[in-house]
Design a protein around this motif. Structure first.
Motif, PDB file in Angstrom:
ATOM      1  N   ILE A 137      29.667  16.983  77.385  1.00 14.26           N
ATOM      2  CA  ILE A 137      28.346  17.478  77.001  1.00 14.26           C
ATOM      3  C   ILE A 137      27.918  16.914  75.651  1.00 14.26           C
ATOM      4  O   ILE A 137      26.796  16.412  75.492  1.00 14.26           O
ATOM      5  N   VAL A 138      28.811  16.985  74.668  1.00 23.56           N
ATOM      6  CA  VAL A 138      28.471  16.493  73.330  1.00 23.56           C
ATOM      7  C   VAL A 138      28.237  14.984  73.353  1.00 23.56           C
ATOM      8  O   VAL A 138      27.284  14.479  72.749  1.00 23.56           O
ATOM      9  N   GLY A 139      29.105  14.257  74.069  1.00 22.10           N
ATOM     10  CA  GLY A 139      28.966  12.812  74.136  1.00 22.10           C
ATOM     11  C   GLY A 139      27.626  12.389  74.717  1.00 22.10           C
ATOM     12  O   GLY A 139      26.920  11.550  74.138  1.00 22.10           O
ATOM     13  N   ILE A 140      27.263  12.961  75.848  1.00 19.85           N
ATOM     14  CA  ILE A 140      26.010  12.584  76.502  1.00 19.85           C
ATOM     15  C   ILE A 140      24.799  13.079  75.716  1.00 19.85           C
ATOM     16  O   ILE A 140      23.858  12.317  75.447  1.00 19.85           O
ATOM     17  N   ALA A 141      24.806  14.367  75.335  1.00 21.80           N
ATOM     18  CA  ALA A 141      23.640  14.963  74.682  1.00 21.80           C
ATOM     19  C   ALA A 141      23.358  14.317  73.326  1.00 21.80           C
ATOM     20  O   ALA A 141      22.220  13.909  73.047  1.00 21.80           O
ATOM     21  N   GLU A 142      24.369  14.207  72.479  1.00 23.44           N
ATOM     22  CA  GLU A 142      24.124  13.683  71.133  1.00 23.44           C
ATOM     23  C   GLU A 142      23.822  12.189  71.148  1.00 23.44           C
ATOM     24  O   GLU A 142      23.009  11.719  70.346  1.00 23.44           O
ATOM     25  N   GLU A 143      24.443  11.457  72.040  1.00 24.62           N
ATOM     26  CA  GLU A 143      24.121  10.028  72.111  1.00 24.62           C
ATOM     27  C   GLU A 143      22.717   9.796  72.666  1.00 24.62           C
ATOM     28  O   GLU A 143      22.010   8.903  72.223  1.00 24.62           O
ATOM     29  N   LEU A 144      22.309  10.611  73.629  1.00 25.29           N
ATOM     30  CA  LEU A 144      20.953  10.487  74.153  1.00 25.29           C
ATOM     31  C   LEU A 144      19.927  10.810  73.071  1.00 25.29           C
ATOM     32  O   LEU A 144      18.895  10.132  72.947  1.00 25.29           O
ATOM     33  N   ILE A 145      20.220  11.817  72.261  1.00 25.24           N
ATOM     34  CA  ILE A 145      19.286  12.223  71.210  1.00 25.24           C
ATOM     35  C   ILE A 145      19.262  11.209  70.065  1.00 25.24           C
ATOM     36  O   ILE A 145      18.190  10.739  69.656  1.00 25.24           O
ATOM     37  N   PHE A 146      20.441  10.864  69.533  1.00 23.76           N
ATOM     38  CA  PHE A 146      20.494  10.070  68.308  1.00 23.76           C
ATOM     39  C   PHE A 146      20.483   8.561  68.553  1.00 23.76           C
ATOM     40  O   PHE A 146      19.723   7.836  67.913  1.00 23.76           O
ATOM     41  N   ARG A 147      21.343   8.062  69.422  1.00 22.59           N
ATOM     42  CA  ARG A 147      21.382   6.618  69.661  1.00 22.59           C
ATOM     43  C   ARG A 147      20.448   6.204  70.792  1.00 22.59           C
ATOM     44  O   ARG A 147      20.210   5.017  71.014  1.00 22.59           O
TER      45      ARG A 147
END
Length: 279
Positions: A140-150
Motif C-alpha cells: 500500500i505504501v509503495g504504490i500510494a506514495e510513489e503514485l502521489i510523489f514520483r
C-alpha cells in the motif's frame, strides 16, 4: 457543465493554484465524509477514523487523476504518464522485482553490520499476522506514495517549473510530509536529510527506468515492508544501538535517518546521476 468547469479550473491562467489546492481540498473532503463514522459508529478509535479518512482521500485522488493528467499534461495515456505502465510487461516486472531485491539487499546489509556488532540481541519468531501486515503495508505504501510523489507531484512540478527543479522539489515536499513534530529537537534534521535523499533517489530511479514507476514502488515498498517486519519482532536490537549511525526515532529505530543510510544514499545518488548523464 461540471466537466466544463473542471477543465476551466485545471487550465486557468494561474497554473499553480490547482496544484497547491488539490491535496488540501481532498483531505477536507475526506474529513467531511468521515464525520458520520465518527458520530454514529462509537467503537472506532481515532486511528480508525484517521485511516478511513485517508483511504477516502486517496480513492478520490485516484479517481480524478486520469482527467487531471489528460487536461493538465495533455496526455492521452494518463496512467503511462504517471509511470504505472502495464505490469504484465516483462520489463515492468523486472523493474519491480529489481527494486524489491535492492530494498532487501539494503536491509540485509544493515542487519549484517549490526549482527557483527555489540548492538545485536538475536532473532525472534514472528507471527504470520505480522508477516501479512508487512506485505500489506509495503504494498500500500509503495504504490500510494510513489503514485502521489514520483507520479503526480513529479509530473506537476515538471509541468509548472520544468524538469530541472522537479527532482529536488518533490524530494523536499516528500521529506516534509513525513516529518513528525513529536520527534526530539536533534532528530528531525537527520530524518529530513535522509527522506530528502530517498525521495530524490526514487525520482532518479524512475528516470533510469524509462519513466516506469514500478522500480521505485518495489524499492520503496520493499524497504517499508521489510523494516516493518524486522522492527516488529524478527530481530532484537540493543537499547544502546547508536542512533546517529543506525537511525533515530522515539521507541524504534528508523534507519532512514541514520548517518550510515545517508552516506549510502549519497553514494548511490552519485552513481545514478552519472548514469542519467549518459542518456
Amino acid at each position: 457543465m461540471l466537466y466544463s468547469l473542471w477543465n476551466k479550473w485545471l487550465t486557468q491562467r494561474y497554473r499553480w493554484i490547482p496544484s497547491i489546492s488539490l491535496v488540501p481540498s481532498l483531505y477536507f473532503l475526506g474529513w467531511l465524509l468521515v464525520k458520520p463514522f465518527d458520530i454514529y459508529i462509537l467503537n472506532l478509535t481515532n486511528e480508525d477514523i484517521s485511516l478511513i479518512g485517508t483511504l477516502i482521500t486517496f480513492l478520490a485522488f485516484t479517481l480524478i487523476l486520469p482527467s487531471w493528467v489528460k487536461t493538465r499534461w495533455s496526455s492521452l495515456s494518463p496512467w503511462n504518464a504517471l509511470g504505472l505502465k502495464n505490469i504484465i510487461n516483462i520489463r515492468e516486472l523486472f523493474f519491480l522485482f529489481r527494486g524489491l531485491f535492492f530494498a532487501f539487499l539494503g536491509i540485509a546489509l544493515l542487519i549484517l553490520i549490526m549482527y557483527f556488532s555489540k548492538w545485536f540481541d538475536g532473532f525472534s519468531k514472528v507471527k504470520i499476522e505480522i508477516i501479512l501486515d508487512a506485505i500489506f503495508i509495503g504494498t500500500i505504501v509503495g504504490i500510494a506514495e510513489e503514485l502521489i510523489f514520483r507520479g503526480w507531484l513529479l509530473g506537476e512540478v515538471s509541468y509548472l517549473l520544468g524538469e530541472k527543479w522537479a527532482n529536488v522539489l518533490q524530494g523536499i515536499i516528500f521529506s516534509l510530509a513525513h516529518i513528525r513534530s513529536s520527534l526530539n529537537t536533534n532528530e528531525p534534521l537527520l530524518i529530513y536529510i535522509g527522506l530528502l535523499l530517498f525521495g530524490i533517489l526514487l525520482s532518479f530511479r524512475r528516470s533510469l527506468d524509462k519513466g516506469s514507476l514500478w522500480g521505485a514502488i518495489g524499492l520503496h515498498g520493499g524497504l517499508v515492508g521489510g523494516w516493518f517486519l524486522i522492527d516488529n519482532g524478527l530481530i532484537n536490537f540493543s537499547q544502546h544501538s547508536p542512533l546517529w549511525l543506525f537511525g533515530v526515532g522515539q521507541s524504534n529505530l528508523n534507519p532512514i535517518g541514520g548517518v550510515g543510510s545517508i552516506v549510502f544514499m549519497l553514494i548511490v545518488l552519485i552513481y545514478q546521476r552519472k548514469d542519467l548523464e549518459r542518456f
